[in-house]
Scaffold this motif. Sequence first.
Motif, PDB file in Angstrom:
ATOM      1  N   THR A  43     -73.529  42.742  27.810  1.00 46.13           N
ATOM      2  CA  THR A  43     -72.873  43.654  26.890  1.00 46.13           C
ATOM      3  C   THR A  43     -73.747  43.889  25.663  1.00 46.13           C
ATOM      4  OG1 THR A  43     -71.743  41.893  25.657  1.00 46.13           O
ATOM      5  CG2 THR A  43     -70.637  42.740  27.624  1.00 46.13           C
ATOM      6  N   GLU A  44     -73.478  44.987  24.980  1.00 44.22           N
ATOM      7  CA  GLU A  44     -74.253  45.303  23.779  1.00 44.22           C
ATOM      8  C   GLU A  44     -74.097  44.207  22.729  1.00 44.22           C
ATOM      9  OE1 GLU A  44     -74.610  48.785  20.320  1.00 44.22           O
ATOM     10  OE2 GLU A  44     -73.256  49.047  22.031  1.00 44.22           O
ATOM     11  N   GLY A  45     -72.887  43.693  22.589  1.00 44.97           N
ATOM     12  CA  GLY A  45     -72.645  42.648  21.600  1.00 44.97           C
ATOM     13  C   GLY A  45     -73.404  41.371  21.893  1.00 44.97           C
ATOM     14  N   ASN A  46     -73.479  40.994  23.172  1.00 41.56           N
ATOM     15  CA  ASN A  46     -74.175  39.764  23.548  1.00 41.56           C
ATOM     16  C   ASN A  46     -75.679  39.850  23.330  1.00 41.56           C
ATOM     17  OD1 ASN A  46     -71.820  38.489  24.318  1.00 41.56           O
ATOM     18  ND2 ASN A  46     -72.101  38.867  26.507  1.00 41.56           N
ATOM     19  N   LEU A  47     -76.247  41.035  23.573  1.00 41.90           N
ATOM     20  CA  LEU A  47     -77.701  41.169  23.567  1.00 41.90           C
ATOM     21  C   LEU A  47     -78.268  41.787  22.297  1.00 41.90           C
ATOM     22  CD1 LEU A  47     -78.296  42.446  27.221  1.00 41.90           C
ATOM     23  CD2 LEU A  47     -78.129  40.090  26.397  1.00 41.90           C
ATOM     24  N   LYS A  48     -77.400  42.307  21.442  1.00 44.90           N
ATOM     25  CA  LYS A  48     -77.864  43.066  20.278  1.00 44.90           C
ATOM     26  C   LYS A  48     -78.797  42.253  19.385  1.00 44.90           C
ATOM     27  CE  LYS A  48     -76.207  46.009  16.506  1.00 44.90           C
ATOM     28  NZ  LYS A  48     -77.218  45.562  15.546  1.00 44.90           N
ATOM     29  N   HIS A  49     -78.436  41.007  19.086  1.00 46.45           N
ATOM     30  CA  HIS A  49     -79.234  40.231  18.136  1.00 46.45           C
ATOM     31  C   HIS A  49     -80.635  39.943  18.658  1.00 46.45           C
ATOM     32  CE1 HIS A  49     -77.502  37.277  20.829  1.00 46.45           C
ATOM     33  NE2 HIS A  49     -78.272  36.326  20.340  1.00 46.45           N
ATOM     34  N   ILE A  50     -80.769  39.717  19.966  1.00 47.62           N
ATOM     35  CA  ILE A  50     -82.089  39.424  20.521  1.00 47.62           C
ATOM     36  C   ILE A  50     -82.901  40.708  20.708  1.00 47.62           C
ATOM     37  CG2 ILE A  50     -81.426  39.486  22.982  1.00 47.62           C
ATOM     38  CD1 ILE A  50     -83.239  37.064  23.391  1.00 47.62           C
ATOM     39  N   LYS A  51     -82.240  41.816  21.071  1.00 52.02           N
ATOM     40  CA  LYS A  51     -82.947  43.077  21.257  1.00 52.02           C
ATOM     41  C   LYS A  51     -83.386  43.660  19.911  1.00 52.02           C
ATOM     42  CE  LYS A  51     -81.591  45.853  24.611  1.00 52.02           C
ATOM     43  NZ  LYS A  51     -82.596  45.635  25.675  1.00 52.02           N
ATOM     44  N   ILE A  60     -87.846  43.539  26.393  1.00 50.48           N
ATOM     45  CA  ILE A  60     -87.632  42.972  27.723  1.00 50.48           C
ATOM     46  C   ILE A  60     -86.361  43.581  28.308  1.00 50.48           C
ATOM     47  CG2 ILE A  60     -88.835  40.801  27.238  1.00 50.48           C
ATOM     48  CD1 ILE A  60     -86.150  39.487  26.708  1.00 50.48           C
ATOM     49  N   SER A  61     -86.177  43.469  29.601  1.00 46.25           N
ATOM     50  CA  SER A  61     -85.005  44.060  30.257  1.00 46.25           C
ATOM     51  C   SER A  61     -83.738  43.314  29.852  1.00 46.25           C
ATOM     52  CB  SER A  61     -85.163  44.006  31.775  1.00 46.25           C
ATOM     53  OG  SER A  61     -85.088  42.648  32.233  1.00 46.25           O
ATOM     54  N   ASP A  62     -82.601  43.972  30.025  1.00 49.24           N
ATOM     55  CA  ASP A  62     -81.321  43.334  29.727  1.00 49.24           C
ATOM     56  C   ASP A  62     -81.102  42.100  30.604  1.00 49.24           C
ATOM     57  OD1 ASP A  62     -80.953  45.339  27.911  1.00 49.24           O
ATOM     58  OD2 ASP A  62     -79.238  46.273  28.922  1.00 49.24           O
ATOM     59  N   ASP A  63     -81.525  42.175  31.853  1.00 54.03           N
ATOM     60  CA  ASP A  63     -81.382  41.020  32.754  1.00 54.03           C
ATOM     61  C   ASP A  63     -82.145  39.811  32.213  1.00 54.03           C
ATOM     62  OD1 ASP A  63     -79.721  42.065  34.785  1.00 54.03           O
ATOM     63  OD2 ASP A  63     -81.405  43.142  35.651  1.00 54.03           O
ATOM     64  N   LEU A  64     -83.384  40.053  31.774  1.00 54.31           N
ATOM     65  CA  LEU A  64     -84.189  38.961  31.233  1.00 54.31           C
ATOM     66  C   LEU A  64     -83.617  38.460  29.912  1.00 54.31           C
ATOM     67  CD1 LEU A  64     -88.023  39.618  31.744  1.00 54.31           C
ATOM     68  CD2 LEU A  64     -86.660  37.690  32.555  1.00 54.31           C
ATOM     69  N   ALA A  65     -83.143  39.375  29.081  1.00 54.18           N
ATOM     70  CA  ALA A  65     -82.568  38.980  27.791  1.00 54.18           C
ATOM     71  C   ALA A  65     -81.368  38.055  27.989  1.00 54.18           C
ATOM     72  CB  ALA A  65     -82.159  40.216  26.994  1.00 54.18           C
ATOM     73  N   LEU A  66     -80.508  38.396  28.944  1.00 56.04           N
ATOM     74  CA  LEU A  66     -79.345  37.553  29.215  1.00 56.04           C
ATOM     75  C   LEU A  66     -79.780  36.203  29.778  1.00 56.04           C
ATOM     76  CD1 LEU A  66     -76.272  37.273  29.283  1.00 56.04           C
ATOM     77  CD2 LEU A  66     -76.289  38.327  31.552  1.00 56.04           C
ATOM     78  N   GLN A  67     -80.803  36.210  30.614  1.00 55.92           N
ATOM     79  CA  GLN A  67     -81.304  34.953  31.170  1.00 55.92           C
ATOM     80  C   GLN A  67     -81.905  34.072  30.074  1.00 55.92           C
ATOM     81  OE1 GLN A  67     -83.769  35.447  34.614  1.00 55.92           O
ATOM     82  NE2 GLN A  67     -84.240  33.277  34.807  1.00 55.92           N
ATOM     83  N   VAL A  68     -82.598  34.690  29.128  1.00 56.05           N
ATOM     84  CA  VAL A  68     -83.163  33.944  27.998  1.00 56.05           C
ATOM     85  C   VAL A  68     -82.064  33.210  27.233  1.00 56.05           C
ATOM     86  CG1 VAL A  68     -84.190  34.262  25.694  1.00 56.05           C
ATOM     87  CG2 VAL A  68     -85.239  35.345  27.686  1.00 56.05           C
ATOM     88  N   LEU A  69     -80.912  33.834  27.106  1.00 53.31           N
ATOM     89  CA  LEU A  69     -79.810  33.266  26.328  1.00 53.31           C
ATOM     90  C   LEU A  69     -78.957  32.276  27.115  1.00 53.31           C
ATOM     91  CD1 LEU A  69     -78.557  36.522  24.556  1.00 53.31           C
ATOM     92  CD2 LEU A  69     -79.959  34.704  23.573  1.00 53.31           C
ATOM     93  N   THR A  70     -79.243  32.102  28.391  1.00 51.48           N
ATOM     94  CA  THR A  70     -78.390  31.275  29.249  1.00 51.48           C
ATOM     95  C   THR A  70     -79.060  29.955  29.596  1.00 51.48           C
ATOM     96  OG1 THR A  70     -77.457  33.298  30.207  1.00 51.48           O
ATOM     97  CG2 THR A  70     -77.046  31.231  31.377  1.00 51.48           C
TER      98      THR A  70
END
Length: 216
Positions: A43-51, A60-70
């Motif tokens: 979601t935009e809220g989950n990834l906004k701070h890192i993007k 980086i892609s949204d998939d990678l960004a979410l993986q970075v945070l997990t």
Amino acid sequence: MRNSLRINPIRNIYLHKGERVAGLKRDPEEVFTTNNGYKYGKTEGNLKHIKDFLPEKYSISDDLALQVLTHKSFGNGIKPYNEKLSAMGSKILNLFCAKLVTDKTTTNENAINGKNLDCLGSPIAKELSGRMSLGLLAKTTNLNRIMFWKSYNHELSFESSGEMKVSAQMMYALIGAITFTHGKEVAEAFIREKLFDTEPSIEDITATIVGQSKQS
């Protein structure tokens, strides 16, 4: 002779929230929700701070960004987690920091080709790419505001709860993801720009950590 029919009883599955109960299945929505209420997903809220932290040249892609945070601890490790990205990023950062400290001007008579390798054993050099420095940098820049991980007690301190370690692993993973996407040279440019040429820099944070350890 009559054929006997076996009728299996219908098994009811109860989904529940709260503490784990033997024999009952946890509600998936709760399993994939952090302790402070963030639901897993791109979601935009989950990834906004890192993007927002990454200029386009480091994106980086949204998939990678979410993986970075997990982290592996989240959701029983079912979702893609950042362990391998973190391993890659830590090696890139360690190499960068080693080159940085040895490239500085030196009068050390033991220098090899002008490189003061003795400084690699100094407290500053050891901590520069360490977990405490990376974890505090993540906290200072608010990059660890949303991370998908699980602690046995989130009420404990930054270090005791595991947040420091998880935050550092997330930072290593971010470097790993940039390396995976753009290559080593771009990852090193990111390290210099976003970790060193900023305020407070990772050098500032490391100097504070080392100074406090000397006083204690």
